[in-house]
Motif scaffolding. Structure first.
Motif, PDB file in Angstrom:
ATOM      1  N   ALA A  47     -68.347  60.433  43.006  1.00 32.08           N
ATOM      2  CA  ALA A  47     -69.068  61.405  42.176  1.00 32.08           C
ATOM      3  C   ALA A  47     -69.284  60.860  40.764  1.00 32.08           C
ATOM      4  CB  ALA A  47     -68.318  62.725  42.147  1.00 32.08           C
ATOM      5  N   THR A  48     -69.980  59.723  40.705  1.00 35.79           N
ATOM      6  CA  THR A  48     -70.198  59.103  39.396  1.00 35.79           C
ATOM      7  C   THR A  48     -71.106  59.965  38.521  1.00 35.79           C
ATOM      8  OG1 THR A  48     -71.717  57.674  40.632  1.00 35.79           O
ATOM      9  CG2 THR A  48     -69.686  56.692  39.874  1.00 35.79           C
ATOM     10  N   ASP A  49     -71.940  60.813  39.155  1.00 36.86           N
ATOM     11  CA  ASP A  49     -72.763  61.728  38.355  1.00 36.86           C
ATOM     12  C   ASP A  49     -71.894  62.757  37.622  1.00 36.86           C
ATOM     13  OD1 ASP A  49     -72.103  62.727  40.876  1.00 36.86           O
ATOM     14  OD2 ASP A  49     -73.816  64.087  40.939  1.00 36.86           O
ATOM     15  N   LYS A  50     -70.823  63.185  38.288  1.00 34.31           N
ATOM     16  CA  LYS A  50     -69.910  64.141  37.637  1.00 34.31           C
ATOM     17  C   LYS A  50     -69.182  63.465  36.465  1.00 34.31           C
ATOM     18  CE  LYS A  50     -70.558  67.622  40.522  1.00 34.31           C
ATOM     19  NZ  LYS A  50     -71.417  66.934  41.497  1.00 34.31           N
ATOM     20  N   ILE A  51     -68.812  62.216  36.664  1.00 39.14           N
ATOM     21  CA  ILE A  51     -68.149  61.491  35.571  1.00 39.14           C
ATOM     22  C   ILE A  51     -69.107  61.373  34.385  1.00 39.14           C
ATOM     23  CG2 ILE A  51     -67.072  59.297  34.883  1.00 39.14           C
ATOM     24  CD1 ILE A  51     -66.179  58.886  37.762  1.00 39.14           C
ATOM     25  N   VAL A  66     -65.467  58.018  20.930  1.00 43.53           N
ATOM     26  CA  VAL A  66     -66.236  57.189  21.858  1.00 43.53           C
ATOM     27  C   VAL A  66     -65.354  56.177  22.591  1.00 43.53           C
ATOM     28  CG1 VAL A  66     -67.961  55.352  21.952  1.00 43.53           C
ATOM     29  CG2 VAL A  66     -68.475  57.454  20.730  1.00 43.53           C
ATOM     30  N   ASN A  67     -64.406  55.566  21.890  1.00 49.71           N
ATOM     31  CA  ASN A  67     -63.533  54.595  22.554  1.00 49.71           C
ATOM     32  C   ASN A  67     -62.728  55.262  23.668  1.00 49.71           C
ATOM     33  OD1 ASN A  67     -64.530  52.918  20.644  1.00 49.71           O
ATOM     34  ND2 ASN A  67     -62.568  52.466  19.651  1.00 49.71           N
ATOM     35  N   GLN A  68     -62.277  56.477  23.380  1.00 47.60           N
ATOM     36  CA  GLN A  68     -61.508  57.185  24.400  1.00 47.60           C
ATOM     37  C   GLN A  68     -62.386  57.483  25.610  1.00 47.60           C
ATOM     38  OE1 GLN A  68     -60.617  61.241  24.166  1.00 47.60           O
ATOM     39  NE2 GLN A  68     -59.059  61.026  25.752  1.00 47.60           N
ATOM     40  N   LEU A  69     -63.645  57.848  25.342  1.00 47.97           N
ATOM     41  CA  LEU A  69     -64.553  58.154  26.445  1.00 47.97           C
ATOM     42  C   LEU A  69     -64.891  56.896  27.241  1.00 47.97           C
ATOM     43  CD1 LEU A  69     -66.921  60.759  24.757  1.00 47.97           C
ATOM     44  CD2 LEU A  69     -64.919  61.132  26.219  1.00 47.97           C
ATOM     45  N   ALA A  70     -65.029  55.782  26.545  1.00 42.03           N
ATOM     46  CA  ALA A  70     -65.289  54.513  27.234  1.00 42.03           C
ATOM     47  C   ALA A  70     -64.119  54.211  28.173  1.00 42.03           C
ATOM     48  CB  ALA A  70     -65.462  53.382  26.216  1.00 42.03           C
ATOM     49  N   TYR A  71     -62.920  54.468  27.689  1.00 51.04           N
ATOM     50  CA  TYR A  71     -61.746  54.246  28.523  1.00 51.04           C
ATOM     51  C   TYR A  71     -61.732  55.226  29.700  1.00 51.04           C
ATOM     52  CZ  TYR A  71     -57.053  53.626  30.194  1.00 51.04           C
ATOM     53  OH  TYR A  71     -55.996  53.374  31.013  1.00 51.04           O
ATOM     54  N   ARG A  72     -62.050  56.501  29.397  1.00 51.69           N
ATOM     55  CA  ARG A  72     -62.040  57.509  30.453  1.00 51.69           C
ATOM     56  C   ARG A  72     -62.992  57.110  31.584  1.00 51.69           C
ATOM     57  NH1 ARG A  72     -63.683  63.593  29.038  1.00 51.69           N
ATOM     58  NH2 ARG A  72     -62.006  63.320  27.530  1.00 51.69           N
ATOM     59  N   PHE A  73     -64.145  56.565  31.203  1.00 49.45           N
ATOM     60  CA  PHE A  73     -65.100  56.127  32.222  1.00 49.45           C
ATOM     61  C   PHE A  73     -64.459  55.080  33.146  1.00 49.45           C
ATOM     62  CE2 PHE A  73     -68.264  52.840  33.407  1.00 49.45           C
ATOM     63  CZ  PHE A  73     -68.906  53.577  34.384  1.00 49.45           C
ATOM     64  N   HIS A  74     -63.854  54.058  32.554  1.00 50.95           N
ATOM     65  CA  HIS A  74     -63.215  53.014  33.369  1.00 50.95           C
ATOM     66  C   HIS A  74     -62.125  53.615  34.259  1.00 50.95           C
ATOM     67  CE1 HIS A  74     -65.128  50.254  30.482  1.00 50.95           C
ATOM     68  NE2 HIS A  74     -64.879  49.281  31.340  1.00 50.95           N
TER      69      HIS A  74
END
Ligand code: ZN
Ligand code: ZN
Ligand code: FE
Length: 759
Positions: A655-659, A673-681
């Motif tokens: 569910a990459t669309d949900k991410i 933003v850095n935290q979100l970049a990490y959350r994505f990974h």
């Protein structure tokens, strides 16, 4: 008293095997002979029983420095003659398993002689010995003898010949041996003043010291060099080469210089000083005085030490010029074309990028770009496997039989020849988007077949109908099998790990042609040697705008947001600054009408889109720019466990669309933003591991491959999550996870097919 016939297999050619064997024989009082038979070195050893055993032990434990012994096969030899002494026999020729030595960086002894005023090779730009010097790049055929290399044009002078024929010297049997009297010569190409030798080197140094750009012919091709500490020089080279942001590699004078500029672990130190001299990606120190534009917004820098004597002379010479200790050394090519390897090519393609071309008259037969190595978990993690490594073979324990040639992919192309259970991945050919690339591929395949003395009975290529590599394979006239791109990535990872059972492959990659005609790239598949089942992919999206979408991540982002938000997408794209005011409608019309669009599950494009959504990079000026920046931002955040309050798997899609939706909303809410970049990974890795577990059944092995796994954060998270669930996780080390690795996977597939009578 006994006589043994001993065969020594491995890298035993061009590494001084025979004189070392002769020395061991003398030490043990053994008589007999040693000869170089191409695939192996053959020894007849006669002496007291315990002396002969001692002799074999010495061969195994104290081989020449650059040799790699894979097997010593010793058998009694009946009816042996009585040997009076121990003799070295000149090369005879046999065919069979053949090991071609890669090029070897200048050794410490030669480096010392190079700067020793009393040595007769003082400042000789081509100094080499039995332990070092060019190998693959000057080779015409085997066995490795001067007459079958591009050194045949330079007959040895009397002094060199006496060293060459004397087993007591460091240059016994060193095929490229030469000196200032008999060797090749450097000169400035098309120079009105016709500067040669010393004058040419001084001229090049002067230009470099003054901030100019010089093309320098090295071992496997030309480099473009400039002072890496001079901001103007670096910027000018960027403009000349039309390369706005892609990092430049830096050659540093010595290890001290490297340590002043970068953090270096013990292993990295060993490799950077070693005889293969790849470019290492090292973390820059804050007080490094390299120009910022070497690697903009990048905490690492690609570093290598000089590996050709001529490169050492650029840093140190007996003139009065004050030289920098850091030189940019970037491949001498037009973006997308193979590296230039002769004067003709340099004149045509790179003369406009530089102020002078420092070349020489020793021909380069086979291109070899610099290898590029990253590190993961304290081990090498190869990004580009070429000079110093190619064409070292991989030996598989599977009982393969036959001969195949695999033509690789379209970008970062390499090919691979498989002969029985040995697989020889080639040096880096490069991008094949241009026909010159294809010609280079075809030529190199032909050359390697000659060197390996093999006639493949099967060709393997990618499924993509319009790849130039596939066309080259078709033109070979051989029976052809096609392998799906992402399956080939997993096969290459299996092959590198010598694993041929079942596994769940996680192939996260840029783009590849799917079996359904759509673009794949974020795939989870059950794989074995015979085939694969596609189990999951990331959520498909529409890639609009054709090829340009692979550079412009914002296009993918907009497309995803239209699918996720429908009518609201316009205002969200506006808030995220993804698109210029007023152009949304045009884009939406294209999207809705599926104009110039293709359905895609490319994980690479997903990374680009997220980079754009988080405002890190809207587009890339080179492949992977947006995704790499996203990774560095995530790494700044540090490790943290996270959960999602939504399902990460829906049916057979992640569910990459949900991410993405979650990231959009968090960013609009002002989260870091850095935290979100990490959350994505983190969530992507979590989705991957959940998917693998869901369909693994009895399979307990997973393999991680594809260009996205150059991302060591994604790699680390995926690997650890799967290991926690009891999986054995196969990852790459010396075969790149990117498209440079797939030829090995293709070759293994073809070999299996060949053996099972599918062809
Ligand atoms: Zn040497
Ligand atoms: Zn000489
Ligand atoms: Fe790929």
């Amino acid at each position: 008293m006994k006589t043994l016939r001993i065969k020594v297999y491995g890298i035993v050619q061009g590494v001084g095997m025979r004189p070392v064997v002769a020395r061991h024989a003398t030490r043990c009082g053994i008589t007999g002979t040693v000869s170089n038979l191409g695939p192996y070195v053959e020894i007849f050893a006669q002496g007291e029983d315990d002396k002969v055993d001692e002799f074999i032990r010495l061969i195994e434990e104290e081989p020449p420095k650059r040799a790699a012994i894979l097997k010593v096969d010793a058998r009694p030899f009946d009816n042996a003659p009585v040997y009076e002494n121990f003799e070295i026999i000149e090369s005879a020729k046999t065919s069979g398993e053949i090991f071609v030595s890669p090029d070897i960086a200048i050794c410490d002894e030669c480096l010392e002689e190079l700067f020793d005023k009393n040595n007769r090779r003082y400042l000789h730009p081509f100094i080499n010995c039995t332990c070092c010097g060019p190998r693959l790049t000057i080779l015409d055929a085997l066995p490795y003898d001067r007459e079958r290399t591009s050194m045949k044009e330079f007959p040895m002078c009397e002094k060199c010949a006496s060293e060459y024929y004397d087993p007591a010297t460091r240059r016994y049997d060193a095929q490229p041996v030469c000196c200032n009297d008999c060797g090749p010569e450097v000169f400035i190409l098309d120079d009105p003043e016709e500067r040669r030798g010393r004058d040419a080197i001084v001229h090049a140094r002067k230009i470099l010291a003054e901030g100019g750009v010089v093309a320098v012919k090295g071992i496997g091709g030309f480099h473009l060099a400039c002072d890496a500490k001079n901001e103007d020089a670096v910027l000018r080279l960027r403009q000349l080469k039309h390369r706005p942001a892609k990092p430049f590699a830096v050659m540093m004078r010595d290890l001290d210089t490297v340590k002043r500029n970068c953090f270096v672990t013990d292993l990295q130190e060993e490799i950077i000083k070693g005889h293969q001299k790849p470019i290492l990606l090292l973390k820059k120190k804050a007080d490094s005085d390299l120009a910022a534009d070497i690697a903009p917004d990048n905490p690492t820098v690609g570093v290598m030490l000089p590996y050709a004597p001529l490169q050492s002379l650029l840093f140190d010479y007996d003139d009065e010029i004050t030289m920098t200790d850091c030189l940019v050394m970037t491949s001498g090519n037009v973006a997308g074309l193979p590296i230039c390897r002769d004067d003709e090519g340099a004149r045509r393609e790179i003369a406009g990028f530089c102020d002078a071309i420092l070349t020489h008259n020793r021909k380069i037969r086979i291109r070899a770009d610099d290898s590029v190595m990253d590190f993961y978990d304290g081990k090498p993690y190869m990004i580009r496997r070429s000079r110093g490594y190619a064409p070292l073979p991989y030996m598989m324990t599977n009982n393969f039989e036959g001969s195949v040639v695999a033509y690789g992919g379209e970008l970062k192309n390499t090919f691979c020849i498989g002969v029985n259970n040995l697989f020889y991945p080639s040096s880096y050919i490069g991008d094949l988007t241009d026909l010159k690339g294809k010609a280079a591929l075809t030529e190199s395949v032909g050359r390697m077949q000659v060197l390996l003395e093999t006639k493949p009975s099967l060709a393997v290529c990618d499924l993509h109908p319009r790849y130039n590599s596939s066309e080259a394979a078709e033109e070979s006239g051989l029976p052809l099998v096609r392998v799906q791109h992402h399956y080939a990535h997993i096969l290459s990872c299996m092959a590198e790990n010598d694993y041929f059972g079942e596994c769940i492959g996680v192939s996260f990659d840029g783009t590849g042609y799917g079996t359904d005609g759509t673009i794949w790239g974020g795939e989870i598949m059950r794989c074995d040697l015979n085939g694969f089942d596609r189990l999951f992919s990331i959520k498909p999206f529409l890639q609009t705008g054709g090829d340009i979408a692979s550079r412009e991540g914002w296009r993918i982002a907009v497309s995803m947001l239209i699918d996720i938000y429908g009518d609201e997408a316009e205002s969200i794209c506006g808030k995220l600054d993804l698109i210029r005011k007023g152009s949304f409608k045009v884009y939406k019309t294209m999207h809705d009408g599926k104009v110039n669009s293709v359905v895609s599950t490319s994980a690479g494009r997903l990374f680009d889109a997220v980079s754009a959504i988080l405002g890190i990079r809207l587009e890339s000026s080179f492949e992977g720019e947006a995704a790499t920046s996203l990774m560095y931002r995530a790494m700044e955040h540090g490790q943290e466990d996270m959960t999602a309050d939504y399902a990460l798997i829906e049916g057979d899609v992640l569910a990459t669309d949900k991410i993405v939706k979650n990231l959009v909303e968090a960013r609009l809410a002002g989260e870091d933003v850095n935290q979100l970049a990490y959350r994505f990974h983190y969530l992507l890795a979590k989705a991957i591991s959940e998917a693998v577990i869901l369909k693994a059944g009895d399979i307990r092995t997973a393999a991680l491959s594809g260009g996205c796994y150059q991302n060591t954060l994604l790699l680390d998270l995926s690997k650890k999550m799967l290991e926690e669930k009891g999986f054995k996780v196969l990852i790459h080390s010396l075969i790149p996870p990117n498209d440079g690795g797939i030829s090995l996977g293709q070759a293994v597939y073809g070999m299996n097919k060949l053996m099972n009578g599918g062809i």
